[in-house]
Design a protein around this motif. Structure first.
Motif, PDB file in Angstrom:
ATOM      1  N   LEU A  81      -4.338  28.813   7.013  1.00 43.04           N
ATOM      2  CA  LEU A  81      -3.785  27.889   8.072  1.00 43.04           C
ATOM      3  C   LEU A  81      -3.269  28.468   9.105  1.00 43.04           C
ATOM      4  O   LEU A  81      -1.883  28.712   8.597  1.00 43.04           O
ATOM      5  CB  LEU A  81      -3.333  26.582   7.531  1.00 43.04           C
ATOM      6  CG  LEU A  81      -3.241  25.129   8.588  1.00 43.04           C
ATOM      7  CD1 LEU A  81      -3.204  24.100   8.435  1.00 43.04           C
ATOM      8  CD2 LEU A  81      -1.461  25.562   8.846  1.00 43.04           C
ATOM      9  N   LYS A  82      -3.447  28.946  10.334  1.00 44.59           N
ATOM     10  CA  LYS A  82      -2.539  29.575  11.193  1.00 44.59           C
ATOM     11  C   LYS A  82      -1.799  28.467  12.632  1.00 44.59           C
ATOM     12  O   LYS A  82      -2.765  27.798  13.237  1.00 44.59           O
ATOM     13  CB  LYS A  82      -2.741  30.724  11.755  1.00 44.59           C
ATOM     14  CG  LYS A  82      -1.947  31.156  12.370  1.00 44.59           C
ATOM     15  CD  LYS A  82      -2.784  32.485  13.020  1.00 44.59           C
ATOM     16  CE  LYS A  82      -2.448  33.951  13.843  1.00 44.59           C
ATOM     17  NZ  LYS A  82      -2.577  34.452  14.622  1.00 44.59           N
ATOM     18  N   SER A 138      -0.174  24.453  19.209  1.00 47.00           N
ATOM     19  CA  SER A 138      -0.959  23.779  20.221  1.00 47.00           C
ATOM     20  C   SER A 138      -2.198  23.859  19.570  1.00 47.00           C
ATOM     21  O   SER A 138      -2.471  23.137  19.815  1.00 47.00           O
ATOM     22  CB  SER A 138      -0.140  23.706  21.516  1.00 47.00           C
ATOM     23  OG  SER A 138      -0.468  25.609  21.688  1.00 47.00           O
ATOM     24  N   ILE A 139      -2.347  24.576  18.615  1.00 46.69           N
ATOM     25  CA  ILE A 139      -4.085  25.781  18.712  1.00 46.69           C
ATOM     26  C   ILE A 139      -3.417  25.680  16.677  1.00 46.69           C
ATOM     27  O   ILE A 139      -2.899  26.501  15.904  1.00 46.69           O
ATOM     28  CB  ILE A 139      -4.080  26.955  19.091  1.00 46.69           C
ATOM     29  CG1 ILE A 139      -4.269  26.250  20.943  1.00 46.69           C
ATOM     30  CG2 ILE A 139      -5.519  27.205  18.663  1.00 46.69           C
ATOM     31  CD1 ILE A 139      -4.291  27.284  21.431  1.00 46.69           C
ATOM     32  N   LEU A 140      -4.432  25.236  15.828  1.00 41.74           N
ATOM     33  CA  LEU A 140      -4.429  25.153  14.692  1.00 41.74           C
ATOM     34  C   LEU A 140      -5.817  25.175  14.200  1.00 41.74           C
ATOM     35  O   LEU A 140      -6.599  25.384  14.763  1.00 41.74           O
ATOM     36  CB  LEU A 140      -4.210  23.659  13.890  1.00 41.74           C
ATOM     37  CG  LEU A 140      -3.870  23.675  12.740  1.00 41.74           C
ATOM     38  CD1 LEU A 140      -2.906  24.266  12.340  1.00 41.74           C
ATOM     39  CD2 LEU A 140      -4.154  22.325  11.888  1.00 41.74           C
ATOM     40  N   SER A 141      -5.517  26.567  13.091  1.00 43.95           N
ATOM     41  CA  SER A 141      -6.960  27.159  13.411  1.00 43.95           C
ATOM     42  C   SER A 141      -6.651  27.946  11.836  1.00 43.95           C
ATOM     43  O   SER A 141      -5.420  27.539  10.367  1.00 43.95           O
ATOM     44  CB  SER A 141      -6.581  29.108  13.568  1.00 43.95           C
ATOM     45  OG  SER A 141      -7.886  29.600  13.157  1.00 43.95           O
ATOM     46  N   GLY A 158      -3.727  13.715  21.413  1.00 44.15           N
ATOM     47  CA  GLY A 158      -4.966  14.867  22.332  1.00 44.15           C
ATOM     48  C   GLY A 158      -5.722  15.713  21.097  1.00 44.15           C
ATOM     49  O   GLY A 158      -6.132  17.113  22.406  1.00 44.15           O
ATOM     50  N   LEU A 159      -5.754  15.385  20.231  1.00 42.57           N
ATOM     51  CA  LEU A 159      -6.680  16.466  19.214  1.00 42.57           C
ATOM     52  C   LEU A 159      -8.143  17.458  19.948  1.00 42.57           C
ATOM     53  O   LEU A 159      -8.584  15.739  20.205  1.00 42.57           O
ATOM     54  CB  LEU A 159      -6.719  16.089  18.109  1.00 42.57           C
ATOM     55  CG  LEU A 159      -4.839  15.980  17.252  1.00 42.57           C
ATOM     56  CD1 LEU A 159      -5.791  16.071  15.912  1.00 42.57           C
ATOM     57  CD2 LEU A 159      -4.046  17.482  17.232  1.00 42.57           C
ATOM     58  N   GLU A 160      -8.349  18.028  19.621  1.00 46.27           N
ATOM     59  CA  GLU A 160      -9.595  18.645  20.475  1.00 46.27           C
ATOM     60  C   GLU A 160     -10.662  19.482  19.479  1.00 46.27           C
ATOM     61  O   GLU A 160      -9.846  20.316  19.078  1.00 46.27           O
ATOM     62  CB  GLU A 160      -9.989  18.702  21.827  1.00 46.27           C
ATOM     63  CG  GLU A 160      -9.522  17.756  23.212  1.00 46.27           C
ATOM     64  CD  GLU A 160      -9.316  19.058  23.989  1.00 46.27           C
ATOM     65  OE1 GLU A 160     -10.543  19.556  24.338  1.00 46.27           O
ATOM     66  OE2 GLU A 160      -8.421  18.534  25.114  1.00 46.27           O
ATOM     67  N   ARG A 220     -11.537  25.378  14.380  1.00 45.42           N
ATOM     68  CA  ARG A 220     -10.035  25.573  15.857  1.00 45.42           C
ATOM     69  C   ARG A 220      -9.797  24.361  15.903  1.00 45.42           C
ATOM     70  O   ARG A 220     -10.522  23.980  17.015  1.00 45.42           O
ATOM     71  CB  ARG A 220     -10.259  26.553  16.576  1.00 45.42           C
ATOM     72  CG  ARG A 220     -10.348  28.442  15.866  1.00 45.42           C
ATOM     73  CD  ARG A 220     -10.216  29.072  16.719  1.00 45.42           C
ATOM     74  NE  ARG A 220      -9.594  29.231  18.468  1.00 45.42           N
ATOM     75  CZ  ARG A 220      -8.409  29.924  19.004  1.00 45.42           C
ATOM     76  NH1 ARG A 220      -8.357  30.303  18.317  1.00 45.42           N
ATOM     77  NH2 ARG A 220      -8.204  29.658  19.848  1.00 45.42           N
ATOM     78  N   ILE A 221      -8.444  23.994  16.755  1.00 46.22           N
ATOM     79  CA  ILE A 221      -8.071  22.333  16.792  1.00 46.22           C
ATOM     80  C   ILE A 221      -7.368  22.608  17.658  1.00 46.22           C
ATOM     81  O   ILE A 221      -5.972  23.395  18.131  1.00 46.22           O
ATOM     82  CB  ILE A 221      -7.833  20.822  15.523  1.00 46.22           C
ATOM     83  CG1 ILE A 221      -8.943  21.087  14.857  1.00 46.22           C
ATOM     84  CG2 ILE A 221      -7.496  20.333  16.403  1.00 46.22           C
ATOM     85  CD1 ILE A 221      -8.607  20.145  13.177  1.00 46.22           C
TER      86      ILE A 221
END
Length: 92
Positions: free
Chosen positions: A11-12, A17-20, A50-52, A64-65
């Protein structure tokens, strides 16, 4: 590596603002404020605003989120939690 799927789990987070994530087997549910994912280390609950979904590679288990990440938790017993809430609703 984890023995469950012989895939590592990573988990990075970048600038909140970006989760991989790697080792993801499926998306249980998602909307703009939360994602619930199934991983080889157990279910993960991600909360934010505002998650995408930026990308999803089902073959490699990489997701990736993007959005404002507020937090994440590994859920020990997702199915039992849902079952209890259904039972609680029935007996109200």
């Amino acid at each position: 590596m984890n023995e469950k799927n012989n895939v590592s789990h990573e988990l990075k987070m970048i600038d909140r603002s970006i989760l991989s994530l790697t080792g993801v087997s499926k998306i249980v549910s998602f909307d703009s404020s939360e994602f619930i994912l199934e991983s080889n280390m157990g279910p993960i609950h991600i909360k934010g605003e505002g998650l995408e979904l930026l990308s999803l590679d089902t073959q490699d288990g990489v997701i990736r989120i993007k959005g404002k990440i507020i937090g994440y938790n590994y859920i020990e017993k997702l199915a039992k939690k849902k079952e209890e809430s259904l039972i609680a609703k029935l007996f109200k």
